[in-house]
Design an enzyme around this catalytic site. Structure first.
Site, PDB file in Angstrom:
ATOM      1  CE  LYS A  41      41.722  58.750  57.979  1.00  0.00           C
ATOM      2  NZ  LYS A  41      41.393  57.411  58.361  1.00  0.00           N
ATOM      3  CE  LYS A  65      31.947  51.381  55.148  1.00  0.00           C
ATOM      4  NZ  LYS A  65      32.493  50.194  54.807  1.00  0.00           N
ATOM      5  CE  LYS A  95      38.252  57.419  46.606  1.00  0.00           C
ATOM      6  NZ  LYS A  95      37.400  57.313  46.027  1.00  0.00           N
TER       7      LYS A  95
END
Ligand code: TRP
Length: 330
Positions: free
Chosen positions: A194, A111, A197
């Site tokens: 996979k 992140k 979104k």
């Protein structure tokens, strides 16, 4: 009854991957365990500090979880930020977490790379907050995916550190819990990886998505030029469509298309029409329930309130216990 805790960040509507991953296990676990499922809205702030639609996302997630079959009569369903005990215990546990170990966390490093202009302390201490989510209920079991195992390992470290430092066995060590064996991995429609979104708008099929849009997305799914010799192994994009079919279609239907692939008579257009139809049928009851729940916002509001009240009982007990142990019980 053994306690299970799990949280989901309210980052968007649930898709088929969420359903066959976490949500279906929630529905099964609630029959056998004392489950606490929550919307991890505070965790969302580490990456989306100004989500002006946070409230909408939280309500959406509560609604969709219930529509999928999470039963607030069986499981305690609540919203993380409704429990003030969580930030209190989080503060205390931040004193037990070392900067070095937090910096080594894989999700933190990822992140930090993704948002170099917002490497905030909350991002660094994300595993502390997640640990507190779990231990505030003194839960024994946490159903988590592969990507969360390191966080759970850290939870055990913090628990052991606390117990050792204060010479107590107050917190049990939570363990990762794989309910009903292997999680089913649902691939996306874009040919690789996979369903998620973040991989792009056309990659995921949402549980509340309208049938026309589902059909359109499935039609656009990536395939290949077709099998050229009998009994060949499908390429990843095609294998992905079969995997989706395995999840939502009748076994005979899947077999029929597998056979057609094996003898090279398959037409991907037919496969897509069938797949879209079966996804639409599979999600229909969920879609209908979402629409019903959307029409009665008071219902969700009441569930949210009742869930928080129930969750708060253990949270308060735990916090008071901790304060007592630390010497803050004045
Ligand atoms: N970090 C988890 C995720 O991204 C969400 C989460 C927050 C969680 N708190 C938790 C999961 C406690 C299990 C238990 O998926």
């Amino acid at each position: 009854m053994e306690k299970v805790v799990s949280g989901i960040r309210p980052t968007g509507p649930l898709h088929l991957g969420n359903y066959f991953g976490a949500v279906r296990n929630f529905i099964r676990m609630q029959e056998e365990y004392d489950c606490r499922f929550f919307v991890a809205d505070l965790h969302s702030l580490t990456t989306h500090p100004k989500a002006d639609d946070l409230q909408a996302n939280v309500n959406r997630l509560l609604t969709e979880l219930i529509a999928c079959g999470v039963d607030p009569e069986k499981a305690t369903l609540f919203v993380q930020s409704d429990l003030e005990e969580i930030p209190q215990l989080y503060l205390i546990f931040n004193m037990l977490a070392y900067k070095g170990e937090l910096e080594r966390v894989v999700t933190f490093k990822e992140k930090a790379r993704k948002q170099p202009n917002n490497v905030n302390a909350g991002l660094l201490t994300y595993p502390v907050l997640m640990s507190v989510d779990i231990i505030i209920h003194r839960a024994a079991k946490v159903p988590v995916g592969k990507d969360q195992e390191q966080h759970l390992e850290m939870t055990r470290n913090f628990v052991n550190r606390f117990n050792h430092l204060y010479q107590t066995d107050f917190f049990p060590e939570p363990e990762a819990f794989n309910f009903g064996g292997q999680l089913v991995k649902i691939p996306g429609l874009d040919g690789s990886g996979k369903m998620g979104k973040s991989e792009g708008a056309n990659n995921a099929v949402y549980l509340g998505e309208d049938p026309k849009s589902i059909t359109k997305k499935v039609k656009r799914a990536v395939t290949d030029a077709g099998p050229t010799e009998p009994n060949s192994t499908p390429s990843e994009p095609v294998a992905n469509l079969f995997a989706l079919m395995d999840a939502v279609s009748a076994p005979e239907t899947v077999q029929q298309f597998r056979d057609a692939y094996a003898d090279c008579s398959i037409r991907y257009g037919d496969l897509k029409v069938q797949l879209a139809e079966d996804i639409i049928a599979f999600t229909a009851p969920i879609r209908e329930r979402i629409a019903e729940l959307d029409a009665q916002p008071d219902f969700i509001r009441n569930i949210r309130r009742a869930g928080a009240e129930k969750a708060r009982q253990t949270a308060r007990e735990t916090l008071e216990g901790v304060k007592e142990i630390i010497g803050l019980g004045y």
